[in-house]
Design an enzyme around this catalytic site. Structure first.
Site, PDB file in Angstrom:
ATOM      1  CD  GLU A 193      79.891  19.019  18.922  1.00 37.59           C
ATOM      2  OE1 GLU A 193      79.487  18.060  19.610  1.00 37.59           O
ATOM      3  OE2 GLU A 193      80.624  19.911  19.382  1.00 37.59           O
ATOM      4  CG  ASN A 251      76.064  13.464  19.362  1.00 36.97           C
ATOM      5  OD1 ASN A 251      76.694  13.623  20.403  1.00 36.97           O
ATOM      6  ND2 ASN A 251      75.187  14.344  18.921  1.00 36.97           N
ATOM      7  NE  ARG A 267      79.699  14.208  25.578  1.00 34.48           N
ATOM      8  CZ  ARG A 267      81.006  13.977  25.494  1.00 34.48           C
ATOM      9  NH1 ARG A 267      81.520  12.867  25.918  1.00 34.48           N
ATOM     10  NH2 ARG A 267      81.796  14.861  24.965  1.00 34.48           N
TER      11      ARG A 267
HETATM   12  N1  ATP Z   1      73.559   9.212  17.281  1.00 35.21           N
HETATM   13  C1  ATP Z   1      72.816   9.199  18.409  1.00 35.21           C
HETATM   14  N2  ATP Z   1      72.256   8.048  18.869  1.00 35.21           N
HETATM   15  C2  ATP Z   1      71.525   8.021  20.002  1.00 35.21           C
HETATM   16  N3  ATP Z   1      71.285   9.114  20.770  1.00 35.21           N
HETATM   17  C3  ATP Z   1      71.809  10.292  20.375  1.00 35.21           C
HETATM   18  C4  ATP Z   1      72.609  10.409  19.183  1.00 35.21           C
HETATM   19  N4  ATP Z   1      72.989  11.696  19.042  1.00 35.21           N
HETATM   20  C5  ATP Z   1      72.458  12.358  20.094  1.00 35.21           C
HETATM   21  N5  ATP Z   1      71.752  11.527  20.903  1.00 35.21           N
HETATM   22  C6  ATP Z   1      70.997  11.910  22.126  1.00 35.21           C
HETATM   23  O1  ATP Z   1      70.802  13.316  22.110  1.00 35.21           O
HETATM   24  C7  ATP Z   1      71.361  13.924  23.270  1.00 35.21           C
HETATM   25  C8  ATP Z   1      71.882  15.304  22.953  1.00 35.21           C
HETATM   26  O2  ATP Z   1      73.005  15.248  22.059  1.00 35.21           O
HETATM   27  P1  ATP Z   1      74.052  16.443  22.031  1.00 35.21           P
HETATM   28  O3  ATP Z   1      75.133  16.122  21.081  1.00 35.21           O
HETATM   29  O4  ATP Z   1      73.319  17.726  21.826  1.00 35.21           O
HETATM   30  O5  ATP Z   1      74.613  16.469  23.530  1.00 35.21           O
HETATM   31  P2  ATP Z   1      75.583  15.404  24.239  1.00 35.21           P
HETATM   32  O6  ATP Z   1      76.225  14.526  23.219  1.00 35.21           O
HETATM   33  O7  ATP Z   1      74.801  14.721  25.298  1.00 35.21           O
HETATM   34  O8  ATP Z   1      76.684  16.332  24.898  1.00 35.21           O
HETATM   35  P3  ATP Z   1      77.896  17.070  24.119  1.00 35.21           P
HETATM   36  O9  ATP Z   1      77.664  16.897  22.649  1.00 35.21           O
HETATM   37  O10 ATP Z   1      77.776  18.504  24.521  1.00 35.21           O
HETATM   38  O11 ATP Z   1      79.118  16.445  24.591  1.00 35.21           O
HETATM   39  C9  ATP Z   1      72.402  12.941  23.759  1.00 35.21           C
HETATM   40  O12 ATP Z   1      72.667  13.060  25.132  1.00 35.21           O
HETATM   41  C10 ATP Z   1      71.746  11.605  23.401  1.00 35.21           C
HETATM   42  O13 ATP Z   1      70.792  11.232  24.373  1.00 35.21           O
HETATM   43 MG    MG Z   2      77.138  15.309  21.507  1.00 38.50          MG
END
Ligand code: ATP
Ligand code: MG
Lengths: 121, 154
Positions: free
Chosen positions: B46, B50, B115
């Site tokens: 995860e 990200n 996502r």
């Molecule tokens: N490393 C990162 N850099 C920039 N923004 C981030 C980063 N990690 C998370 N985010 C932000 O936080 C939000 C939530 O992250 P999360 O992993 O919970 O969900 P997601 O990646 O959008 O979906 P999923 O992980 O379920 O596929 C993301 O949509 C993004 O906007």
């Molecule tokens: Mg994610």
């Protein structure tokens, strides 16, 4: 990751094997969507029996297919989750909108069940 | 026992599997349960995905990608006090506007089709502690701690 597609009437069964992560999600999504079209299927069974790793990308695959199929009146069912995969999908409340069955056989029964119900009446 | 692993790798989707396998191999000498290994692998997956998806943006033409000539992710795994595992995953990407909002279940700035906004929730439920530090334009650091169910070695 490997996917085997099987067709039963207008139901597509996608048997996914290996690791379902972000890297593998895009080709999997394309493969499912294309097969649904090519085989002219209405419903979809995601068979996760042989998935040995899955992160939140799997939630995206399931919910994304659900949204797409809902538009065309199709249904989706998830078959063969391990306890761990079930836990991940459950975190997002996936099973409140997508039914889960123990295996492909029961999923086929569920999706084909409507007609049997009609005959009973 | 103290043990540390630090690695830096290109921010590419094909390295996600490698990163989680490395974290799993790191804890193997402690004889963890199958569940513990799966939870660690999922949490790492995860955090790393990200960085690739949001931190640097998947598109090469993306503004943030062009700024970072060779975007990399740094992962550090540390084992202290016998059973305390700390995994730190860092990118120098776009950063997060509002960390509290980003950590809410179902919140996503990504493609609605792909996502689900569950990454942070998965990390939180599979690890014992999760800390996210981020500033706009500087990057994001995710620190996860897990207490492994092994007799402590002092
Ligand atoms: N490393 C990162 N850099 C920039 N923004 C981030 C980063 N990690 C998370 N985010 C932000 O936080 C939000 C939530 O992250 P999360 O992993 O919970 O969900 P997601 O990646 O959008 O979906 P999923 O992980 O379920 O596929 C993301 O949509 C993004 O906007
Ligand atoms: Mg994610």
């Amino acid at each position: 990751m490997e996917v085997v597609f099987k067709v039963r009437g207008d139901i597509l069964i996608a048997c996914i094997k290996g690791e379902l992560d972000h890297h593998n999600a895009a080709p999997l999504r394309k493969g499912i969507d294309r097969s649904m079209k090519v085989f002219e299927c209405r419903d979809l069974i995601l068979d996760l029996t042989e998935v040995d790793f899955m992160d939140s990308s799997g939630i995206g695959i399931a919910l994304g297919r659900y949204k797409k199929l809902s538009k065309s009146g199709g249904r989706i069912c998830i078959a063969g989750c391990s306890t761990y995969i079930e836990k991940v999908l459950d975190m997002a409340g996936v099973f409140s909108i997508i039914p889960k069955e123990a295996d492909v056989q029961s999923a086929l029964c569920l999706l084909g069940g409507e007609e049997q119900l009609h005959m009973e009446v | 026992m103290e043990n540390v692993l630090k690695m830096e790798f290109s921010a590419l989707a094909e390295n996600e599997a490698f990163a989680r396998a490395a974290a799993a191999a790191f804890v193997m000498p402690l004889d963890p349960t199958v569940e513990e290994v799966t939870e660690i692998k999922t949490a790492v997956s995860e955090a790393v995905s990200n960085c690739v998806i949001h931190g640097y943006g998947e598109l090469c033409g993306d503004e943030s990608f062009a700024k970072n000539e060779a975007p990399t992710i740094v992962m550090e795994c540390a084992l202290e006090k016998g059973n305390r595992l700390t995994i730190t995953i860092e990118d120098k990407g776009v950063g997060i506007d509002d960390v509290d909002q980003a950590m809410e279940p179902l919140f996503t700035t990504g493609d609605e089709e792909e996502r689900s906004g569950m990454g942070f929730t998965v990390m939180q439920s599979f690890m014992d502690r999760l800390k996210v530090r981020s500033s706009k334009g500087e990057g994001t650091t995710v620190i996860m701690t897990k207490y492994l169910d092994v007799p402590g070695e002092y």
